[in-house]
Enzyme design. Structure first.
Site, PDB file in Angstrom:
ATOM      1  N   LYS A 115       0.838  -1.216   0.000  1.00 28.91           N
ATOM      2  CA  LYS A 115       0.000   0.000   0.000  1.00 28.91           C
ATOM      3  C   LYS A 115       0.862   1.251   0.000  1.00 28.91           C
ATOM      4  O   LYS A 115       0.458   2.276  -0.549  1.00 28.91           O
ATOM      5  CB  LYS A 115      -0.975  -0.002   1.183  1.00 28.91           C
ATOM      6  CG  LYS A 115      -2.057  -1.062   1.018  1.00 28.91           C
ATOM      7  CD  LYS A 115      -3.413  -0.637   1.543  1.00 28.91           C
ATOM      8  CE  LYS A 115      -4.471  -1.657   1.164  1.00 28.91           C
ATOM      9  NZ  LYS A 115      -5.777  -1.469   1.713  1.00 28.91           N
ATOM     10  N   LYS A 197      -5.712 -10.011  -7.830  1.00 26.59           N
ATOM     11  CA  LYS A 197      -7.049 -10.320  -7.300  1.00 26.59           C
ATOM     12  C   LYS A 197      -8.065  -9.229  -7.635  1.00 26.59           C
ATOM     13  O   LYS A 197      -7.700  -8.057  -7.808  1.00 26.59           O
ATOM     14  CB  LYS A 197      -6.995 -10.593  -5.792  1.00 26.59           C
ATOM     15  CG  LYS A 197      -6.895  -9.388  -4.910  1.00 26.59           C
ATOM     16  CD  LYS A 197      -7.132  -9.770  -3.443  1.00 26.59           C
ATOM     17  CE  LYS A 197      -7.241  -8.484  -2.637  1.00 26.59           C
ATOM     18  NZ  LYS A 197      -8.238  -8.448  -1.637  1.00 26.59           N
ATOM     19  N   LYS A 200     -12.130  -4.187  -4.701  1.00 28.40           N
ATOM     20  CA  LYS A 200     -13.164  -3.148  -4.863  1.00 28.40           C
ATOM     21  C   LYS A 200     -12.592  -1.772  -5.120  1.00 28.40           C
ATOM     22  O   LYS A 200     -13.274  -0.904  -5.651  1.00 28.40           O
ATOM     23  CB  LYS A 200     -14.166  -3.162  -3.704  1.00 28.40           C
ATOM     24  CG  LYS A 200     -13.655  -2.877  -2.341  1.00 28.40           C
ATOM     25  CD  LYS A 200     -14.841  -2.775  -1.378  1.00 28.40           C
ATOM     26  CE  LYS A 200     -14.725  -3.753  -0.235  1.00 28.40           C
ATOM     27  NZ  LYS A 200     -13.456  -3.649   0.508  1.00 28.40           N
TER      28      LYS A 200
HETATM   29  P1  ATP Z   1      -9.607  -2.995  -1.206  1.00 28.85           P
HETATM   30  O1  ATP Z   1      -9.668  -2.947  -2.701  1.00 28.85           O
HETATM   31  O2  ATP Z   1     -10.086  -1.724  -0.544  1.00 28.85           O
HETATM   32  O3  ATP Z   1      -8.275  -3.460  -0.672  1.00 28.85           O
HETATM   33  P2  ATP Z   1     -10.828  -5.580  -1.194  1.00 28.85           P
HETATM   34  O4  ATP Z   1     -11.886  -5.713  -2.243  1.00 28.85           O
HETATM   35  O5  ATP Z   1      -9.510  -6.157  -1.512  1.00 28.85           O
HETATM   36  O6  ATP Z   1     -10.683  -4.065  -0.760  1.00 28.85           O
HETATM   37  P3  ATP Z   1     -11.226  -6.090   1.668  1.00 28.85           P
HETATM   38  O7  ATP Z   1     -12.201  -5.131   2.238  1.00 28.85           O
HETATM   39  O8  ATP Z   1      -9.783  -5.858   1.931  1.00 28.85           O
HETATM   40  O9  ATP Z   1     -11.465  -6.256   0.081  1.00 28.85           O
HETATM   41  O10 ATP Z   1     -11.588  -7.552   2.144  1.00 28.85           O
HETATM   42  C1  ATP Z   1     -12.842  -7.991   2.568  1.00 28.85           C
HETATM   43  C2  ATP Z   1     -12.888  -9.498   2.541  1.00 28.85           C
HETATM   44  O11 ATP Z   1     -13.037  -9.956   1.199  1.00 28.85           O
HETATM   45  C3  ATP Z   1     -11.627 -10.168   3.085  1.00 28.85           C
HETATM   46  O12 ATP Z   1     -11.994 -11.287   3.849  1.00 28.85           O
HETATM   47  C4  ATP Z   1     -10.879 -10.565   1.846  1.00 28.85           C
HETATM   48  O13 ATP Z   1     -10.023 -11.667   2.061  1.00 28.85           O
HETATM   49  C5  ATP Z   1     -12.027 -10.913   0.889  1.00 28.85           C
HETATM   50  N1  ATP Z   1     -11.642 -10.687  -0.506  1.00 28.85           N
HETATM   51  C6  ATP Z   1     -11.302  -9.497  -1.069  1.00 28.85           C
HETATM   52  N2  ATP Z   1     -11.030  -9.652  -2.366  1.00 28.85           N
HETATM   53  C7  ATP Z   1     -11.196 -10.958  -2.646  1.00 28.85           C
HETATM   54  C8  ATP Z   1     -11.053 -11.742  -3.830  1.00 28.85           C
HETATM   55  N3  ATP Z   1     -10.699 -11.216  -4.974  1.00 28.85           N
HETATM   56  N4  ATP Z   1     -11.308 -13.066  -3.759  1.00 28.85           N
HETATM   57  C9  ATP Z   1     -11.693 -13.621  -2.603  1.00 28.85           C
HETATM   58  N5  ATP Z   1     -11.837 -12.954  -1.448  1.00 28.85           N
HETATM   59  C10 ATP Z   1     -11.604 -11.632  -1.449  1.00 28.85           C
END
Ligand code: ATP
Ligand code: LTN
Length: 335
Positions: A115, A197, A200
């Site tokens: 980050k 991955k 969001k």
């Molecule tokens: P950001 O983009 O703000 O980092 P994010 O979409 O990666 O957000 P988080 O809020 O960090 O998501 O994570 C919320 C939950 O969703 C966590 O348990 C994380 O492991 C799961 N998660 C996030 N992205 C994925 C993905 N692509 N596949 C499976 N699980 C996911």
């Protein structure tokens, strides 16, 4: 333990529209746990401000996520669904735990390194301290199990280290939590770049399927998804990351095994395959979208949920925090 059930805690940042990755990797697993455990599912808004947020969008995302939790099938009477910033004990415990965490430990965190590269103009102290706030989230509720994706394993290890350090100084104050890493949908990849991955906060919206995307938009994004030049549907994440990701999504939304899905699409060509994946996702999301629309019209209900669940979370958090305050030697508050 709360009563006779183990405690589960997990959280999600309201950093944008919830994606299919969040749904399949997190929510879908949380749903399965809600009847066998005492679950707290927190909207970790204080974590989200470690990167810059636009206040109006952030507020909307925060409101939407709570309704999406409920629309996806989390029962707000059973689970404690609430906002981190509504329970100030998280910040308070986080400060105390800071004094039991070493700079060296925090500098080793992979997420911090990633980050700070991504947000090189805003490497703030909160970003560095992110894992200590996460440890406070977990330890406040005497959590036994923490369902998270693979990416959070390191933070969980640090939480255990902090808890053990504190306990070895002051006796058994915190339950030592264990990770709970689900297999199905553990890692959904970006549609245009299946080596990273689905996330969001991704700026390229063709990479992500938002839970609330219109069916036409969903179909379009799947049609455009990157595959390869073989025109053969089989699972091989190393050499065929795009197709394997689509198979993984199809398997997660239909409940079929990867082998069953491979058989179903043998000799079918990528065009038809992508259409089927899109249709399966649309069908899966349809009831969630409908429930979400109903909830949007039910402001009083949502507010009552927020109020009740904040109180439930606070009651548990207060208990742990007063124990911690006593242990470190703070003078007792006069009520
Ligand atoms: P950001 O983009 O703000 O980092 P994010 O979409 O990666 O957000 P988080 O809020 O960090 O998501 O994570 C919320 C939950 O969703 C966590 O348990 C994380 O492991 C799961 N998660 C996030 N992205 C994925 C993905 N692509 N596949 C499976 N699980 C996911
Ligand atoms: N860091 C997590 C979100 C998170 C969390 C938590 C998960 C904050 N506090 C406590 C489990 C338990 C993430 O980025 N996915």
């Amino acid at each position: 333990m709360i009563g006779d059930k183990k405690v589960i805690f997990s959280g999600m940042q309201p950093s944008g529209f919830m994606t299919l990755g969040n749904y399949l990797g997190a929510l879908n697993n949380w749903k399965k746990l809600q009847y066998d455990y005492n679950c707290l599912y927190c909207i970790v808004d204080m974590h989200a401000i470690t990167v810059r947020q636009d206040p109006a969008k952030f507020r909307k995302a925060g409101r939407d996520i709570l309704m999406q939790y409920i629309a996806s099938g989390l029962d707000p009477e059973k689970n404690i669904i609430y906002y981190q910033s509504h329970v100030p004990q998280h910040a308070e415990l986080s400060w105390i735990l800071n004094c039991f965490t070493y700079m060296g430990e925090l500098s080793r965190m992979t997420q911090f390194k990633e980050k700070s590269q991504k947000h090189s103009d805003n490497i703030n102290a909160g970003l560095f301290d992110y894992p200590v706030l996460m440890a406070a989230d977990i330890l406040l509720y005497q959590t036994d199990l923490v369902p998270v994706g693979e990416d959070q394993r390191q933070h969980l290890e640090l939480t255990r280290d902090i808890a053990e350090r504190f306990n070895s100084l002051y006796g058994d104050v915190f339950t030592i939590p264990e990770g709970y890493i689900g297999k199905v949908g553990a890692r959904i990849m970006a549609l245009q770049d299946p080596t990273k991955k689905m996330s969001k906060s991704d700026e390229n919206k063709n990479n992500t399927i938002a839970l609330m995307d219109d069916p036409k938009v969903i179909m379009n994004k799947f049609k455009k998804a990157i595959t390869d030049s073989e025109n053969e549907v089989h699972y091989d994440p190393e050499n065929k990351p795009g197709v394997s990701n689509l198979l993984g999504i199809y398997s997660a939304v239909t409940g079929k095994t990867i082998e069953e899905c491979e058989k179903e699409f043998a000799n079918c060509g990528y065009g038809n395959f992508k259409t089927s994946v899109g249709e399966a996702v649309v069908a899966n999301l349809e009831p969630i979208q409908k429930k979400f629309a109903d909830l949007q019209n039910n402001k009083d209900y949502i507010e009552s949920i927020i109020k009740k669940n904040t109180e439930r979370a606070s009651a548990i958090a207060t208990k742990t925090l007063s124990k911690v305050r006593k242990k470190v030697g703070f003078v007792e508050k006069i009520r």
